[in-house]
Design a protein around this motif. Structure first.
Motif, PDB file in Angstrom:
ATOM      1  N   ILE A 127      -2.911  -7.526   1.644  1.00  0.00           N
ATOM      2  CA  ILE A 127      -3.631  -8.783   2.039  1.00  0.00           C
ATOM      3  C   ILE A 127      -4.029  -9.481   0.672  1.00  0.00           C
ATOM      4  CG2 ILE A 127      -4.868  -7.789   4.125  1.00  0.00           C
ATOM      5  CD1 ILE A 127      -7.294  -7.482   2.298  1.00  0.00           C
ATOM      6  N   GLY A 128      -3.446  -9.014  -0.349  1.00  0.00           N
ATOM      7  CA  GLY A 128      -3.428 -10.036  -1.547  1.00  0.00           C
ATOM      8  C   GLY A 128      -4.309  -9.373  -2.712  1.00  0.00           C
ATOM      9  N   ILE A 129      -4.872  -8.430  -2.437  1.00  0.00           N
ATOM     10  CA  ILE A 129      -5.308  -7.693  -3.564  1.00  0.00           C
ATOM     11  C   ILE A 129      -4.532  -7.088  -4.682  1.00  0.00           C
ATOM     12  CG2 ILE A 129      -7.136  -5.642  -4.286  1.00  0.00           C
ATOM     13  CD1 ILE A 129      -8.691  -6.196  -1.765  1.00  0.00           C
ATOM     14  N   GLN A 130      -4.462  -7.705  -5.733  1.00  0.00           N
ATOM     15  CA  GLN A 130      -3.390  -7.095  -6.732  1.00  0.00           C
ATOM     16  C   GLN A 130      -3.687  -5.774  -7.474  1.00  0.00           C
ATOM     17  OE1 GLN A 130      -0.587  -8.482  -6.689  1.00  0.00           O
ATOM     18  NE2 GLN A 130      -1.120 -10.092  -5.392  1.00  0.00           N
ATOM     19  N   GLU A 131      -3.741  -4.905  -6.583  1.00  0.00           N
ATOM     20  CA  GLU A 131      -3.932  -3.479  -7.238  1.00  0.00           C
ATOM     21  C   GLU A 131      -3.022  -2.538  -6.743  1.00  0.00           C
ATOM     22  OE1 GLU A 131      -8.106  -2.463  -6.998  1.00  0.00           O
ATOM     23  OE2 GLU A 131      -8.943  -4.137  -7.371  1.00  0.00           O
ATOM     24  N   ALA A 181      -7.827  -0.670 -11.549  1.00  0.00           N
ATOM     25  CA  ALA A 181      -6.511  -0.360 -11.129  1.00  0.00           C
ATOM     26  C   ALA A 181      -5.590  -1.759 -11.501  1.00  0.00           C
ATOM     27  CB  ALA A 181      -6.300   0.165  -9.781  1.00  0.00           C
ATOM     28  N   GLU A 182      -4.425  -1.101 -11.972  1.00  0.00           N
ATOM     29  CA  GLU A 182      -3.475  -2.134 -12.338  1.00  0.00           C
ATOM     30  C   GLU A 182      -2.758  -2.676 -11.147  1.00  0.00           C
ATOM     31  OE1 GLU A 182      -2.425   0.232 -16.285  1.00  0.00           O
ATOM     32  OE2 GLU A 182      -1.052  -0.011 -14.959  1.00  0.00           O
ATOM     33  N   PRO A 183      -2.035  -3.995 -11.219  1.00  0.00           N
ATOM     34  CA  PRO A 183      -1.402  -4.273 -10.377  1.00  0.00           C
ATOM     35  C   PRO A 183      -0.276  -3.391  -9.835  1.00  0.00           C
ATOM     36  CG  PRO A 183      -1.726  -5.972 -11.811  1.00  0.00           C
ATOM     37  CD  PRO A 183      -2.160  -5.057 -12.327  1.00  0.00           C
ATOM     38  N   SER A 184       0.384  -3.516  -8.705  1.00  0.00           N
ATOM     39  CA  SER A 184       1.342  -2.283  -8.070  1.00  0.00           C
ATOM     40  C   SER A 184       2.398  -2.685  -8.823  1.00  0.00           C
ATOM     41  CB  SER A 184       1.089  -2.505  -6.495  1.00  0.00           C
ATOM     42  OG  SER A 184       2.365  -1.576  -6.116  1.00  0.00           O
ATOM     43  N   LYS A 185       3.348  -1.930  -8.806  1.00  0.00           N
ATOM     44  CA  LYS A 185       4.820  -2.124  -9.474  1.00  0.00           C
ATOM     45  C   LYS A 185       5.717  -2.423  -8.205  1.00  0.00           C
ATOM     46  CE  LYS A 185       4.435   0.826 -13.404  1.00  0.00           C
ATOM     47  NZ  LYS A 185       3.066   1.489 -13.138  1.00  0.00           N
ATOM     48  N   PHE A 186       5.348  -2.189  -6.982  1.00  0.00           N
ATOM     49  CA  PHE A 186       6.187  -2.398  -5.820  1.00  0.00           C
ATOM     50  C   PHE A 186       5.843  -3.990  -5.480  1.00  0.00           C
ATOM     51  CE2 PHE A 186       7.524   1.779  -5.606  1.00  0.00           C
ATOM     52  CZ  PHE A 186       6.338   2.515  -5.655  1.00  0.00           C
ATOM     53  N   PRO A 187       7.089  -4.448  -4.837  1.00  0.00           N
ATOM     54  CA  PRO A 187       6.835  -5.945  -4.469  1.00  0.00           C
ATOM     55  C   PRO A 187       5.738  -6.044  -3.306  1.00  0.00           C
ATOM     56  CG  PRO A 187       8.714  -5.024  -3.653  1.00  0.00           C
ATOM     57  CD  PRO A 187       8.266  -3.768  -4.659  1.00  0.00           C
ATOM     58  N   GLN A 188       5.017  -7.042  -3.198  1.00  0.00           N
ATOM     59  CA  GLN A 188       4.400  -7.454  -2.144  1.00  0.00           C
ATOM     60  C   GLN A 188       4.659  -7.503  -0.766  1.00  0.00           C
ATOM     61  OE1 GLN A 188       1.654 -10.531  -3.115  1.00  0.00           O
ATOM     62  NE2 GLN A 188       0.592 -10.675  -1.102  1.00  0.00           N
ATOM     63  N   ARG A 189       4.149  -7.155   0.305  1.00  0.00           N
ATOM     64  CA  ARG A 189       4.756  -6.998   1.578  1.00  0.00           C
ATOM     65  C   ARG A 189       4.070  -8.205   2.305  1.00  0.00           C
ATOM     66  NH1 ARG A 189       4.612  -0.978   3.350  1.00  0.00           N
ATOM     67  NH2 ARG A 189       2.356  -1.544   3.690  1.00  0.00           N
ATOM     68  N   HIS A 190       4.767  -9.189   3.107  1.00  0.00           N
ATOM     69  CA  HIS A 190       4.032 -10.190   3.876  1.00  0.00           C
ATOM     70  C   HIS A 190       4.032  -9.892   5.401  1.00  0.00           C
ATOM     71  CE1 HIS A 190       4.014 -12.239  -0.085  1.00  0.00           C
ATOM     72  NE2 HIS A 190       5.374 -12.036  -0.091  1.00  0.00           N
ATOM     73  N   VAL A 249      -0.767 -14.773  12.171  1.00  0.00           N
ATOM     74  CA  VAL A 249      -1.083 -14.920  13.485  1.00  0.00           C
ATOM     75  C   VAL A 249      -1.116 -13.377  14.351  1.00  0.00           C
ATOM     76  CG1 VAL A 249      -0.593 -15.874  15.524  1.00  0.00           C
ATOM     77  CG2 VAL A 249      -0.505 -17.243  13.553  1.00  0.00           C
ATOM     78  N   CYS A 250       0.180 -12.650  14.166  1.00  0.00           N
ATOM     79  CA  CYS A 250       0.078 -11.595  14.952  1.00  0.00           C
ATOM     80  C   CYS A 250       0.109 -10.365  14.205  1.00  0.00           C
ATOM     81  CB  CYS A 250       1.352 -11.638  15.578  1.00  0.00           C
ATOM     82  SG  CYS A 250       3.034 -11.758  14.676  1.00  0.00           S
ATOM     83  N   GLY A 251       0.365 -10.431  12.896  1.00  0.00           N
ATOM     84  CA  GLY A 251       0.446  -9.231  12.231  1.00  0.00           C
ATOM     85  C   GLY A 251       1.589  -8.679  11.818  1.00  0.00           C
ATOM     86  N   PHE A 252       2.784  -8.870  12.446  1.00  0.00           N
ATOM     87  CA  PHE A 252       3.888  -8.301  12.140  1.00  0.00           C
ATOM     88  C   PHE A 252       4.690  -8.597  10.990  1.00  0.00           C
ATOM     89  CE2 PHE A 252       3.962  -5.269  15.668  1.00  0.00           C
ATOM     90  CZ  PHE A 252       3.114  -6.138  16.673  1.00  0.00           C
ATOM     91  N   PRO A 253       5.635  -7.742  10.220  1.00  0.00           N
ATOM     92  CA  PRO A 253       6.107  -8.448   9.288  1.00  0.00           C
ATOM     93  C   PRO A 253       6.746  -9.880   9.338  1.00  0.00           C
ATOM     94  CG  PRO A 253       6.896  -6.269   9.627  1.00  0.00           C
ATOM     95  CD  PRO A 253       6.067  -6.806  10.989  1.00  0.00           C
ATOM     96  N   SER A 254       6.669 -10.868   8.352  1.00  0.00           N
ATOM     97  CA  SER A 254       6.872 -11.918   8.419  1.00  0.00           C
ATOM     98  C   SER A 254       8.053 -12.363   7.746  1.00  0.00           C
ATOM     99  CB  SER A 254       5.578 -12.840   8.109  1.00  0.00           C
ATOM    100  OG  SER A 254       5.653 -12.911   6.769  1.00  0.00           O
ATOM    101  N   ASN A 255       8.627 -13.462   7.879  1.00  0.00           N
ATOM    102  CA  ASN A 255       9.972 -13.913   6.825  1.00  0.00           C
ATOM    103  C   ASN A 255       9.760 -15.219   6.467  1.00  0.00           C
ATOM    104  OD1 ASN A 255      11.428 -11.407   7.136  1.00  0.00           O
ATOM    105  ND2 ASN A 255      12.591 -12.132   9.063  1.00  0.00           N
TER     106      ASN A 255
END
Lengths: 396, 160
Positions: free
Chosen positions: A287-291, B112-121, B125-131
């Motif tokens: 949801i956008g929390i960068q942690e 906590a630091e930012p994650s090393k993995f890429p962000q998922r989007h 509206v419906c909550g399913f993975p978006s492109n």
């Protein structure tokens, strides 16, 4: 000389004498639209007939105690004649605090415990230290453990070695039960029904219906199917407080996959929300929390420790806190940590029977420990030396 | 949450589907909106206090059973200045601690630091993975139907 153990959480206070059972009581005040004059404290929640639109007054903000007025009222109620009937001059108290608690809050707590309530002696300690104590009590041979305390306000990952916490390894993720409930409220309000005011009801929904998925994308695919094939979808019946007192999840046999229900109940249809909401514990970036999420932060925290201790930490991971009650939580943490940890180390994740009361049980064991007398600060000590003696003795 | 239209005075153009006339938010505005949404998730209550409009007289009612016996045991707290200390909010306390000057691990270093993995989007509206991403406001969507819903309900409906 009895000892009262109080795990002062941001949502629930776990309190009880060390020789009796623990009671889990909400640590806040409530106001209701229907009974306009009264403010309900702590467990008077059961007296409220209509918990819709319930207004919460929490003494904690972001996990730290800021509002002492409310906290004192709750404590007055708990220590008073309705509940525990505390005889202050004859009681020791073990009370928990968050990590890196601010010194002003610590000082205020000293003043309130000793000058206002006048306890005989007090011990302020982190909740995780009590969990670690309990864990070491059961597993005498282990030297180190790492405690993941996932509560209402945030999640802390704390390594312990020989009973002392290692401050360099403490990691805090700002995702807790409150964030999960608020997020669930938002998405339900956007997609189905406006429930932004109904914190209490949606909290119940979250506890009944949400689970942690073991394979996120596969569950997403299943949730997109229609009709009977969609094993993820559930219908939740909302309470209306006249005939249905408490919301519940409809069992699969009664669900109507095509068309609408005939009865007048309000129904929420939940598909991907069931596992997408707890997923935020593992991937706050959703949801956008960068942690980092819990498994990553665990591995990160262990990597900051000296090399020779690392295998010991991987073997003793303890999960506590309210969020540990999600079904599938323990297996998921194990799977992700196993994937990220070096292959030669053994990984073992422990989920106790009752994750919410685990620190309280540690406090109970500590009160019965022969060293307990040296760990506390008595009222005479405090009156002679002031805050200094507390800063010295308590390792917060 | 009123929306101010800076590019055109004609209100109907905000609602039109014509791509030439839709506003496009820049990345700073999008970041501000995101921060606003995240802060809203920290709130305890979304409704107002039910007691807020009641007159203060109600609280003056004496309670004879409680106060007399507890007065013998407890010392009185020191009055108003004591109470002022009890009402600070979190931000003030954090600033008071003045953690930037202290050494060693503290509240701020435990972040906590930012994650090393890429962000998922996920689709808004419906909550399913978006492109796909909405051109105007940057929200994600998964299919054209969800894009339609998004334009009708949320896109540019409020601005920071």
């Amino acid at each position: 000389m009895s000892t009262l153990v109080l795990d002062n959480g941001a949502y629930f206070a776990k309190i009880g004498y060390s020789h009796e059972k623990v009671s889990v009581i909400p640590n806040c005040q409530f106001r209701s639209k229907t009974s306009r004059l009264k403010t309900f404290t702590a467990n008077q929640l059961d007296e409220i007939k209509d918990p819709s639109g319930l207004f919460f007054i929490l003494p904690f903000q972001k996990g730290y105690l800021v509002n002492w007025d409310v906290q004192r009222k709750v404590w007055d109620h708990l220590f008073g004649k309705d509940m525990f009937k505390v005889d202050f001059a004859d009681t020791n108290i073990v009370i928990t605090e968050p990590y890196f608690n601010f010194s002003s809050i610590q000082d205020t707590m000293n003043e309130i415990l000793f000058e206002e309530y006048q306890f005989q002696s007090a011990l302020r300690i982190n909740a995780g230290s009590l969990s670690a104590h309990r864990y070491f009590h059961e597993n005498n041979s282990e030297l180190c453990c790492i405690v993941v305390d996932s509560g209402f306000s945030f999640t802390h990952i704390v390594p312990y070695c020989r009973g002392r916490k290692m401050k360099e390894g403490i990691c805090r993720i700002n995702v807790g039960g409150k964030l999960l409930s608020n997020h669930l409220k938002e998405i339900i309000s956007y997609r189905q029904l406006h429930v932004m005011d109904e914190t209490y009801v949606i909290n119940q929904v979250k506890e009944d219906v949400c689970y942690v998925s073991q394979d996120f994308y596969k569950d997403m695919e299943i949730a997109q199917l229609k009709g009977e094939d969609n094993t993820v979808m559930r219908d939740y019946v909302l309470p209306d407080f006249s005939s249905i007192k408490k919301g519940f999840c409809k069992p699969r046999e009664e669900m109507n996959f095509t068309g609408k229900y005939k009865t007048g109940e309000q129904i929420l249809r939940l598909t991907n929300e069931r596992f997408a909401v707890p997923e935020m514990l593992f991937h706050p970036s959703d949801i956008g929390i960068q942690e980092m999420g819990i498994p990553e932060a665990l591995v990160n925290s262990i990597n900051n420790m000296p090399e020779e201790m690392q295998p010991h930490f991987y073997k003793n991971i303890v999960l506590t806190g309210g969020n540990a009650l999600f079904p599938g939580y323990r297996d998921r943490v194990y799977k992700e940590v196993r994937a990220l940890a070096p292959v030669e180390y053994q990984v073992s994740v422990v989920l106790p029977q009752n994750p919410i009361c685990y620190p309280w049980e540690g406090g109970k064991l500590l009160a019965e420990n022969p060293d307990f007398e040296e760990m506390v600060v008595t009222r005479e000590d405090y009156e002679e030396n002031g805050h200094y003696v507390c800063e010295e003795k308590f390792d917060i | 949450m009123s929306s101010c239209s800076s590019h055109s005075d004609d209100l109907s153009s905000v609602r039109s589907q014509d791509p030439n006339q839709r506003r496009v938010l820049d990345s700073a505005t999008r970041q501000r909106r995101l921060t606003r949404q995240l802060e809203a998730l920290e709130k305890d209550n979304f409704q107002d206090d039910p007691h807020a409009s009641l007159p203060q007289l109600v609280k003056r009612l004496p309670q004879f059973d409680e106060s007399n016996e507890s007065g013998k045991r407890r010392k009185k707290t020191r009055g108003d200045h004591f109470k002022q200390r009890f009402r600070k909010n979190f931000q003030t306390l954090l600033e008071e601690e003045d953690l930037s000057v202290s050494e060693g691990p503290n509240y701020l270093t435990a972040f906590a630091e930012p994650s090393k993995f890429p962000q998922r989007h996920f689709c808004a509206v419906c909550g399913f993975p978006s492109n796909y991403t909405c051109v105007s406001c940057g929200a994600r969507y998964c299919c054209v139907r969800c894009l339609g819903t998004h334009h009708e309900t949320r896109c540019l409906k409020w601005t920071v």
